[in-house]
Design a protein around this motif. Structure first.
Motif, PDB file in Angstrom:
ATOM      1  N   CYS A 171       9.419  18.566  19.757  1.00 54.82           N
ATOM      2  CA  CYS A 171       8.813  17.801  18.656  1.00 54.82           C
ATOM      3  C   CYS A 171       9.918  17.183  17.803  1.00 54.82           C
ATOM      4  O   CYS A 171      10.769  17.884  17.255  1.00 54.82           O
ATOM      5  CB  CYS A 171       7.930  18.709  17.798  1.00 54.82           C
ATOM      6  N   ILE A 172       9.887  15.857  17.672  1.00 54.97           N
ATOM      7  CA  ILE A 172      10.884  15.124  16.885  1.00 54.97           C
ATOM      8  C   ILE A 172      10.362  14.828  15.482  1.00 54.97           C
ATOM      9  O   ILE A 172      11.096  14.907  14.497  1.00 54.97           O
ATOM     10  CB  ILE A 172      11.259  13.801  17.585  1.00 54.97           C
ATOM     11  N   HIS A 173       9.059  14.524  15.403  1.00 49.60           N
ATOM     12  CA  HIS A 173       8.518  14.095  14.106  1.00 49.60           C
ATOM     13  C   HIS A 173       7.013  14.374  14.077  1.00 49.60           C
ATOM     14  O   HIS A 173       6.292  14.039  15.020  1.00 49.60           O
ATOM     15  CB  HIS A 173       8.776  12.600  13.906  1.00 49.60           C
ATOM     16  N   ASN A 174       6.566  14.958  12.989  1.00 49.34           N
ATOM     17  CA  ASN A 174       5.144  15.181  12.760  1.00 49.34           C
ATOM     18  C   ASN A 174       4.924  15.151  11.252  1.00 49.34           C
ATOM     19  O   ASN A 174       4.794  16.186  10.606  1.00 49.34           O
ATOM     20  CB  ASN A 174       4.691  16.511  13.364  1.00 49.34           C
ATOM     21  N   LYS A 175       4.915  13.933  10.700  1.00 54.71           N
ATOM     22  CA  LYS A 175       4.811  13.770   9.259  1.00 54.71           C
ATOM     23  C   LYS A 175       3.882  12.611   8.918  1.00 54.71           C
ATOM     24  O   LYS A 175       3.522  11.807   9.784  1.00 54.71           O
ATOM     25  CB  LYS A 175       6.195  13.537   8.635  1.00 54.71           C
ATOM     26  N   ILE A 176       3.533  12.534   7.649  1.00 56.18           N
ATOM     27  CA  ILE A 176       2.589  11.505   7.210  1.00 56.18           C
ATOM     28  C   ILE A 176       3.276  10.159   7.018  1.00 56.18           C
ATOM     29  O   ILE A 176       4.495  10.082   6.850  1.00 56.18           O
ATOM     30  CB  ILE A 176       1.902  11.930   5.893  1.00 56.18           C
ATOM     31  N   PHE A 177       2.464   9.096   7.060  1.00 51.05           N
ATOM     32  CA  PHE A 177       2.917   7.778   6.611  1.00 51.05           C
ATOM     33  C   PHE A 177       2.908   7.767   5.083  1.00 51.05           C
ATOM     34  O   PHE A 177       2.032   8.366   4.456  1.00 51.05           O
ATOM     35  CB  PHE A 177       1.974   6.680   7.103  1.00 51.05           C
ATOM     36  N   THR A 178       3.867   7.087   4.497  1.00 50.15           N
ATOM     37  CA  THR A 178       3.857   6.898   3.047  1.00 50.15           C
ATOM     38  C   THR A 178       3.476   5.456   2.737  1.00 50.15           C
ATOM     39  O   THR A 178       3.691   4.557   3.551  1.00 50.15           O
ATOM     40  CB  THR A 178       5.224   7.217   2.428  1.00 50.15           C
ATOM     41  N   ILE A 218      16.477   4.946  16.983  1.00 44.46           N
ATOM     42  CA  ILE A 218      15.226   4.646  16.269  1.00 44.46           C
ATOM     43  C   ILE A 218      14.733   5.875  15.524  1.00 44.46           C
ATOM     44  O   ILE A 218      14.173   5.776  14.423  1.00 44.46           O
ATOM     45  CB  ILE A 218      14.141   4.155  17.248  1.00 44.46           C
ATOM     46  N   PHE A 219      14.972   7.060  16.115  1.00 45.63           N
ATOM     47  CA  PHE A 219      14.376   8.274  15.579  1.00 45.63           C
ATOM     48  C   PHE A 219      15.336   9.080  14.703  1.00 45.63           C
ATOM     49  O   PHE A 219      15.054  10.231  14.378  1.00 45.63           O
ATOM     50  CB  PHE A 219      13.827   9.111  16.727  1.00 45.63           C
ATOM     51  N   LEU A 220      16.465   8.453  14.338  1.00 46.83           N
ATOM     52  CA  LEU A 220      17.271   9.034  13.278  1.00 46.83           C
ATOM     53  C   LEU A 220      16.505   8.881  11.973  1.00 46.83           C
ATOM     54  O   LEU A 220      15.739   7.932  11.789  1.00 46.83           O
ATOM     55  CB  LEU A 220      18.627   8.321  13.186  1.00 46.83           C
ATOM     56  N   SER A 221      16.705   9.793  11.052  1.00 48.10           N
ATOM     57  CA  SER A 221      15.849   9.843   9.852  1.00 48.10           C
ATOM     58  C   SER A 221      15.787   8.524   9.104  1.00 48.10           C
ATOM     59  O   SER A 221      14.706   8.067   8.716  1.00 48.10           O
ATOM     60  CB  SER A 221      16.332  10.957   8.919  1.00 48.10           C
ATOM     61  N   GLU A 222      16.946   7.847   8.906  1.00 45.03           N
ATOM     62  CA  GLU A 222      16.927   6.610   8.114  1.00 45.03           C
ATOM     63  C   GLU A 222      16.218   5.472   8.856  1.00 45.03           C
ATOM     64  O   GLU A 222      15.593   4.611   8.247  1.00 45.03           O
ATOM     65  CB  GLU A 222      18.353   6.191   7.744  1.00 45.03           C
ATOM     66  N   ASN A 223      16.323   5.472  10.195  1.00 46.11           N
ATOM     67  CA  ASN A 223      15.673   4.423  10.971  1.00 46.11           C
ATOM     68  C   ASN A 223      14.200   4.719  11.223  1.00 46.11           C
ATOM     69  O   ASN A 223      13.394   3.791  11.349  1.00 46.11           O
ATOM     70  CB  ASN A 223      16.390   4.240  12.315  1.00 46.11           C
ATOM     71  N   LEU A 224      13.845   5.988  11.300  1.00 47.52           N
ATOM     72  CA  LEU A 224      12.462   6.362  11.576  1.00 47.52           C
ATOM     73  C   LEU A 224      11.526   5.899  10.459  1.00 47.52           C
ATOM     74  O   LEU A 224      10.410   5.436  10.726  1.00 47.52           O
ATOM     75  CB  LEU A 224      12.360   7.873  11.768  1.00 47.52           C
TER      76      LEU A 224
END
Length: 537
Positions: free
Chosen positions: A400-407, A467-473
């Motif tokens: 799992c790389i990312h499981n968060k809400i849209f802001t 793309i999936f680095l925090s600043e780019n994600l």
């Protein structure tokens, strides 16, 4: 399709220039913009709102307010009118018609100092128009429409004491704009200076009307016939080729306004503006008098109209003298106030598209609403988890790389489900049994059933992993919202330079409900798509 939001571009992105103009909706324009990614050392193109040419500076990072320094020069005794004919006779000049798809004027110049023995001067037409006319987005938009300013501005030339210009604040010219002296001065010059007015009107004729058979327009115009002009410019100098290309014009010296009486602006309500238009339309040249009786009636009507016009001229407004009108000619684009906003604590340019009475473009503002519904279970996550379990059963590993809400971003409301809960974004990395990274799977929460969005599969490599680095994600998620919860192809292709990916459609919600093998079939379909794309890499 909406353009990529400013926040989605790399922070150090450098702006270079703009070329092809395309329609977006009925009253908006985009322009193809060349930008440079300094970290990856590559150029890429993106469509930006046409207003972006006023926000960005040549060879300057997008986030910078002040332009970088270029070669500074002063050109004297310039006859702008000859620019319309110089490219036809000299083959060397004719070759300078364009620069990277930008239409240009070109001419020979010598001054016995920095420019010895006939240098070729190249002046992109969009640079001339921007720095001569477009001190405000409204003037840029007006130049590209056949109606131009006729529905927003009225002019009364008849008063011997002053010119009168009537304006009613609207969605195109706001009350705040009417407090901007540079905007009002430049508007007066365009409306009243004979040569500037002709050149301004030529923009629509040569850019839009003459190119209406094409999908995109190359910016074109006639230069105004003005003599003995001194140009304070910045640009690029190429000594070996004896070529200087102008990228900014800071001022137009010795330019006579051609306006020999003060200009008075009158700010009216929409209702008063319509009444003023009716009154001025009645002030037509008198027709041939048919009889003595008709003549008396005409005289009485004219006297009544004259009285109404006098009342209009007495409306409180702003007066600019002849000398004050000259100020705007020496105001560069870099001095113009640009509306900016703060996002996440950082300052960014705010591009403001032209509404012009038109509603929002389709797709630019998703129709998600907050409804009073019972909280629904997150069916997307449940289906996704079961499908990933099926992939694991086939010998693969899941990370799992990312499981968060849209802001929330700007005007876009797709970050919320219809029940008011936050929409989530899921990214998982699929590995083989030896822990070799294979591909990413991206899924958007559609548990509210408002939209059926495909699964995005991106093969793992150096570029996709960025793309999936925090600043780019976060930029990726903003781009998704800006595209009405669709996968942002321009962001993936042009900004991230990723071209190998595939979107896998889901079966309908109705079929999901009756299928006993949905999760197994979905997993098999994903693995088949991965194998087909892996074989082509």
């Amino acid at each position: 399709m909406p353009t990529i939001p400013f926040l989605c571009l790399p922070k150090k992105t450098i702006y270079y220039g703009a070329t092809d103009i395309t329609h977006r909706g009925k009253t908006r324009f985009d322009i193809k913009t060349a930008m440079y990614h300094p970290e990856e050392k590559r150029f890429f193109h993106s469509k930006r709102p046409i207003e972006s040419i006023l926000l960005y500076h040549y060879a300057t990072p997008l986030s910078s307010v002040d332009p970088v320094s270029l070669d500074h020069r002063t050109l004297t005794l310039i006859d702008l009118g000859i620019l319309n004919n110089t490219n036809t006779e000299n083959p060397a000049l004719k070759a300078l018609h364009t620069y990277r798809n930008r239409q240009c004027f070109s001419f020979l110049y010598s001054d016995g100092n920095q420019f010895n023995d006939d240098w070729n001067i190249q002046l992109p037409k969009l640079v001339l128009a921007r720095d001569l006319f477009f001190s405000h987005p409204y003037l840029l938009r007006a130049a590209l429409f056949s109606e131009r300013y006729t529905t927003d501005v009225l002019i009364d030339h008849e008063d011997a004491e002053a010119f009168h210009i009537y304006i009613a604040p609207n969605r195109k010219i706001t009350a705040k704009d009417l407090k901007d002296p540079i905007f009002l001065q430049k508007l007066a010059l365009i409306l009243l200076h004979p040569e500037l007015s002709k050149a301004f009107l030529s923009i629509y004729e040569k850019t839009v009307n003459n190119q209406n058979k094409f999908k995109s327009y190359s910016f074109d115009m006639d230069a105004p016939i003005l003599k003995n002009i001194q140009l304070d410019v910045e640009g690029r100098s190429y000594t070996e080729e004896k070529l200087f290309r102008i990228e900014r014009i800071n001022s137009f010296g010795n330019l006579e306004t051609g306006i020999h009486k003060p200009v008075q602006f009158h700010f009216l309500s929409q209702k008063s503006f319509r009444q003023a238009k009716e009154i001025l339309d009645k002030k037509q040249p008198p027709k041939k008098k048919a009889s003595q009786d008709k003549s008396k009636l005409d005289d009485e009507a004219s006297a009544d109209i004259d009285q109404q016009i006098t009342q209009l001229r007495n409306t409180v407004g702003k007066i600019y003298t002849i000398d004050e009108l000259k100020i705007s000619l020496n105001t560069s684009c870099s001095e113009i106030n640009i509306v900016r906003r703060k996002t996440n604590g950082e300052v960014h340019h705010e591009e403001q598209p032209f509404a012009g009475g038109e509603g929002e473009d389709e797709g630019t503002r998703p129709g998600f609403t907050i409804e009073s519904e019972a909280d629904s279970k997150n069916s997307t996550y449940q289906y996704l988890s079961k499908m990933l379990e099926e992939i694991e059963k086939k010998g693969y590993k899941i990370k799992c790389i990312h499981n968060k809400i849209f802001t929330k971003y700007g005007r876009f409301r797709g970050h919320k489900l219809t029940n008011g809960q936050n929409r989530r974004f899921y990214v998982n990395l699929i590995l083989d049994h030896d822990d070799k990274e294979l591909f990413y799977l991206c899924e958007i929460d559609t548990s509210d059933g408002k939209k059926n969005i495909s699964t995005l599969l991106l093969p793992y490599d150096v570029k996709t992993s960025k793309i999936f680095l925090s600043e780019n994600l976060e930029s990726f998620k903003i781009a998704i919202l800006s595209q009405s919860l669709s996968w942002p192809k321009d962001f993936i292709n042009k900004v991230c330079d990723v071209h190998s990916y595939i979107m896998i459609n889901h079966i309908s919600k109705k079929d999901q409900a009756v299928s006993n093998t949905y999760h197994t079939d979905w997993a098999e379909r994903i693995l088949e798509k991965w194998k087909s794309i892996a074989n082509s890499l």
